[in-house]
Design a protein around this motif. Structure first.
Motif, PDB file in Angstrom:
ATOM      1  N   LEU A 169       0.816  -1.213   0.000  1.00  0.00           N
ATOM      2  CA  LEU A 169       0.000   0.000   0.000  1.00  0.00           C
ATOM      3  C   LEU A 169       0.850   1.263   0.000  1.00  0.00           C
ATOM      4  N   SER A 170       1.977   1.231   0.706  1.00  0.00           N
ATOM      5  CA  SER A 170       2.826   2.430   0.766  1.00  0.00           C
ATOM      6  C   SER A 170       3.704   2.578  -0.463  1.00  0.00           C
ATOM      7  N   ARG A 171       3.930   1.479  -1.200  1.00  0.00           N
ATOM      8  CA  ARG A 171       4.730   1.533  -2.432  1.00  0.00           C
ATOM      9  C   ARG A 171       3.899   0.975  -3.585  1.00  0.00           C
ATOM     10  N   PRO A 172       2.955   1.753  -4.096  1.00  0.00           N
ATOM     11  CA  PRO A 172       2.076   1.238  -5.158  1.00  0.00           C
ATOM     12  C   PRO A 172       2.815   0.862  -6.430  1.00  0.00           C
ATOM     13  N   ALA A 173       4.039   1.374  -6.633  1.00  0.00           N
ATOM     14  CA  ALA A 173       4.792   1.006  -7.834  1.00  0.00           C
ATOM     15  C   ALA A 173       5.067  -0.488  -7.879  1.00  0.00           C
ATOM     16  N   VAL A 174       5.123  -1.137  -6.710  1.00  0.00           N
ATOM     17  CA  VAL A 174       5.355  -2.580  -6.652  1.00  0.00           C
ATOM     18  C   VAL A 174       4.213  -3.347  -7.312  1.00  0.00           C
ATOM     19  N   LEU A 175       3.010  -2.768  -7.303  1.00  0.00           N
ATOM     20  CA  LEU A 175       1.822  -3.456  -7.814  1.00  0.00           C
ATOM     21  C   LEU A 175       1.654  -3.328  -9.324  1.00  0.00           C
ATOM     22  N   VAL A 176       2.363  -2.430  -9.962  1.00  0.00           N
ATOM     23  CA  VAL A 176       2.097  -2.127 -11.367  1.00  0.00           C
ATOM     24  C   VAL A 176       2.313  -3.352 -12.249  1.00  0.00           C
ATOM     25  N   LEU A 177       3.495  -3.952 -12.198  1.00  0.00           N
ATOM     26  CA  LEU A 177       3.783  -5.086 -13.075  1.00  0.00           C
ATOM     27  C   LEU A 177       2.909  -6.307 -12.760  1.00  0.00           C
ATOM     28  N   PRO A 178       2.716  -6.691 -11.477  1.00  0.00           N
ATOM     29  CA  PRO A 178       1.809  -7.824 -11.216  1.00  0.00           C
ATOM     30  C   PRO A 178       0.387  -7.597 -11.732  1.00  0.00           C
ATOM     31  N   VAL A 179      -0.151  -6.398 -11.549  1.00  0.00           N
ATOM     32  CA  VAL A 179      -1.519  -6.127 -11.999  1.00  0.00           C
ATOM     33  C   VAL A 179      -1.592  -6.128 -13.524  1.00  0.00           C
ATOM     34  N   VAL A 180      -0.586  -5.595 -14.198  1.00  0.00           N
ATOM     35  CA  VAL A 180      -0.578  -5.618 -15.666  1.00  0.00           C
ATOM     36  C   VAL A 180      -0.592  -7.062 -16.173  1.00  0.00           C
ATOM     37  N   VAL A 181       0.206  -7.930 -15.555  1.00  0.00           N
ATOM     38  CA  VAL A 181       0.233  -9.336 -15.969  1.00  0.00           C
ATOM     39  C   VAL A 181      -1.127  -9.988 -15.753  1.00  0.00           C
ATOM     40  N   LEU A 182      -1.759  -9.713 -14.606  1.00  0.00           N
ATOM     41  CA  LEU A 182      -3.066 -10.305 -14.321  1.00  0.00           C
ATOM     42  C   LEU A 182      -4.163  -9.747 -15.219  1.00  0.00           C
ATOM     43  N   LEU A 183      -4.007  -8.525 -15.706  1.00  0.00           N
ATOM     44  CA  LEU A 183      -5.049  -7.896 -16.527  1.00  0.00           C
ATOM     45  C   LEU A 183      -5.093  -8.445 -17.946  1.00  0.00           C
ATOM     46  N   LEU A 184      -3.958  -8.837 -18.494  1.00  0.00           N
ATOM     47  CA  LEU A 184      -3.887  -9.110 -19.927  1.00  0.00           C
ATOM     48  C   LEU A 184      -4.872 -10.185 -20.374  1.00  0.00           C
ATOM     49  N   ARG A 185      -4.893 -11.311 -19.696  1.00  0.00           N
ATOM     50  CA  ARG A 185      -5.726 -12.428 -20.155  1.00  0.00           C
ATOM     51  C   ARG A 185      -7.229 -12.120 -20.078  1.00  0.00           C
ATOM     52  N   PRO A 186      -7.770 -11.638 -18.938  1.00  0.00           N
ATOM     53  CA  PRO A 186      -9.215 -11.353 -18.921  1.00  0.00           C
ATOM     54  C   PRO A 186      -9.612 -10.219 -19.854  1.00  0.00           C
ATOM     55  N   ILE A 187      -8.770  -9.213 -20.029  1.00  0.00           N
ATOM     56  CA  ILE A 187      -9.100  -8.134 -20.957  1.00  0.00           C
ATOM     57  C   ILE A 187      -9.247  -8.682 -22.372  1.00  0.00           C
ATOM     58  N   CYS A 188      -8.358  -9.604 -22.739  1.00  0.00           N
ATOM     59  CA  CYS A 188      -8.414 -10.173 -24.094  1.00  0.00           C
ATOM     60  C   CYS A 188      -9.734 -10.884 -24.349  1.00  0.00           C
TER      61      CYS A 188
END
Length: 613
Positions: A174-193
């Protein structure tokens, strides 16, 4: 049936599914070699110490009694205590559920608006460059395993550009949201497709419907027509697909947490299976299975006709139960004859272009996988680990082996296991689906189909981890697990197709003429099903590649010494900052294979649809 009765019926069925899942998980964990006492005792254990530990942990009691005691406690939300430590299972789950909920919540919060925007944008630019870019990109990325995409993103954005942290080790999410960027991008790709393609197909069909044309003639603005009339009906299939992504999201979180070292439920599950910690595994099974059942229940209620959901099912003036993707493709094929010759010629050129792109992406990894071992060196000498140069084209790996030589040896297992598993799935599923679809016995249909609901309620990654832990790390075991995971979906597709075909007047006429069941089923229905199954084959094959590669990445199905592209990614990621080729090269080959297969199969299917149209 009224909505409250429908919800109650589905809730009771879901509770029964969760109960059966718990029993199945208990049986699978009991079949694991060793137990928690052996794990705690460590190397060179003393039999007396192991016996004492088993008595302290209650493992000397009969299995049925331990299961009964645990189920009684679970009714009071008491999941027992971990066998690997004094902590309560509820406390372990409570301390690790936060990161997983954060990742899943951010993914779900972003996937819906992004999918709708991409789907509506593509639908409004149908056939233009924007539409082609969105559909081709989403189709290609759909089957890329999370670990391969995650490693590629880490290599580019964390190692080379240093924009984001590569892992979440020691970081407050929560204090370092930059850590979440790459994991969330990876999780987003398949359902968005998947969701954006469904929204696009549904939107195109809605915009061509009679009631939308009537709304336009009434003078309503384009924005109001699209948002108030077309979009609600267009997103109905996407709601169902969103529920189906629950199983995938669970598996995706397990892999993503392993890549980015996120201390969530996925990491806890992998550690618990390794430690044979049955209470923790059972507690996680309750959470995961209940989540899957509740999400599917919510989606069914929203999409149920008359429930006040998105469109309530079929569009006004259109046949109920129509698949919007299939409808749009069929209408596109019928309109092809009305197009001028120049337009047809342009489409032919574009089709060739898509074949070229898909063929190149598929051809390179496929040729390496099939023929690479013929050119691999037999020299097994080792140099220093994670070095570049020194006569090695792409450097050395974590034990000093030549990376290029390992690449030449490591692709055959991924390709052959996926191909054999897909073929075996259809060989088993088609006869079963044909039997269930053409039988006139409701009892037989229920006996065939209801066990599949139990399999579908078990998250695929949980099943993969448990089954693979029971058996030795050999390829035929991995093939069997992939077949078991894919079997329910293919049986359902085959059954639905057989049900539709067996209701045709031509089949009734064959029955009245005294034709045998076998002749009708094999000679007519099975042949007519081939087109539907062929359309599913490409998706199923890329899904098998996804499962095989993800399993190998987690160390399942391959021996520690075996050469395997996905295993190379896992074994060498500790040296990503020193020698990125050992990780990036096999990851890029897996991505190219997955994207290429999807593009080639999609273009082949489009070509057949246009020819038949």
């Amino acid at each position: 049936m009224s909505l409250p009765r429908y919800v109650l019926r589905r809730a009771l069925l879901g509770a029964l599914q969760v109960l059966v899942v718990l029993v199945v998980v208990f049986v699978l964990v009991e079949a694991l070699p060793g137990d928690a006492a052996v794990t705690i005792a460590g190397d060179n254990p003393d039999p007396a110490v192991i016996a004492t530990l088993r008595a302290q942990l209650g493992l000397d009691e009969p299995a049925w009694l331990r299961l009964w005691n645990w189920l009684v406690g679970a009714l009071h939300f008491d999941f027992g205590r971990s066998l690997a430590g004094p902590a309560a299972v509820a406390d372990i789950i409570g301390s690790t559920v936060g990161p997983t909920l954060l990742l899943a919540g951010l993914t779900l919060a972003l996937v819906v608006p992004l999918s709708v925007v991409l789907g509506v944008l593509a639908a409004n630019r149908e056939g233009r460059i924007v539409d082609r870019a969105i559909t081709t990109g989403t189709l290609g990325l759909y089957s890329v395993p999370e670990f391969a995409m995650g490693i590629l993103l880490v290599t580019v954005f964390a190692v080379q550009l240093r924009w984001f942290p590569p892992t979440a080790v020691g970081a407050d999410l929560l204090s370092r949201p930059a850590v979440l960027v790459l994991p969330v991008v990876v999780l987003l790709l398949r359902p968005i497709c998947s969701l954006s393609r469904l929204v696009r197909a549904g939107m195109i069909e809605a915009l061509r419907s009679g009631y939308v044309r009537q709304a336009r003639r009434a003078g309503l603005s384009a924005v109001r027509v699209q948002l108030a009339h077309a979009l609600p009906n267009a997103v109905a299939p996407a709601v169902q697909q969103l529920a189906r992504t629950a199983d995938w999201l669970i598996g995706g979180v397990i892999v993503v947490e392993a890549i980015f070292v996120v201390p969530g439920l996925g990491t806890t599950l992998v550690e618990s299976v390794s430690a044979r910690d049955l209470p923790v595994i059972q507690g996680l099974a309750v959470v995961l299975a209940t989540t899957t059942v509740l999400v599917n229940l919510a989606a069914d209620v929203v999409a149920r006709p008359g429930a006040g959901g998105f469109g309530g099912g079929a569009m006004r003036g259109e046949p109920k139960g129509m698949d919007p993707v299939a409808a749009v493709e069929a209408k596109s094929a019928r309109r092809r004859e009305e197009r001028p010759a120049a337009a047809v010629e342009r489409n032919g050129v574009r089709a060739v272009g898509r074949y070229v792109v898909g063929g190149v992406l598929l051809g390179i990894p496929l040729l390496l996988a099939l023929f690479g071992p013929l050119f691999a060196s037999g020299d097994l000498s080792k140099d220093a680990a994670f070095t570049l140069g020194g006569g090695h084209l792409f450097g050395t790996d974590f034990v000093g082996r030549d990376v290029w030589n390992e690449v030449l040896l490591g692709g055959r297992s991924v390709v052959l296991v996926a191909a054999v598993a897909t073929a075996a799935t259809y060989a088993l599923a088609v006869p079963i689906g044909l039997l269930a679809g053409m039988t006139r016995s409701r009892l037989l249909d229920e006996v065939v189909m209801r066990p599949l609901d139990v399999v579908l309620a078990i998250p695929s990654m949980l099943m993969l981890l448990l089954l693979a832990s029971i058996a030795p790390n050999v390829l035929w075991v991995l093939i069997g697990i992939v077949v078991l995971i894919n079997l329910p979906d293919v049986i359902r597709i085959a059954r639905a197709s057989a049900l539709s075909l067996s209701a045709r007047p031509s089949v009734e006429a064959m029955r009245m003429q005294g034709e045998s069941w076998a002749r009708i089923a094999i000679g007519y229905v099975a042949r007519a099903m081939a087109r539907t199954l062929a359309a599913d084959f490409g998706t199923r094959f890329t899904g098998a590649i996804y499962l095989v590669a993800s399993a190998s990445f987690l160390g399942v199905g391959v021996s520690p010494q075996a050469s395997d592209w996905a295993a190379m990614v896992d074994r060498n990621r500790t040296g990503l900052f020193i020698q990125p080729w050992a990780v990036a090269l096999p990851a890029m080959l897996i991505i190219a294979l997955s994207v290429g297969v999807n593009l080639v199969f999609d273009q082949w299917w489009r070509g057949r649809t246009e020819v038949r149209g």
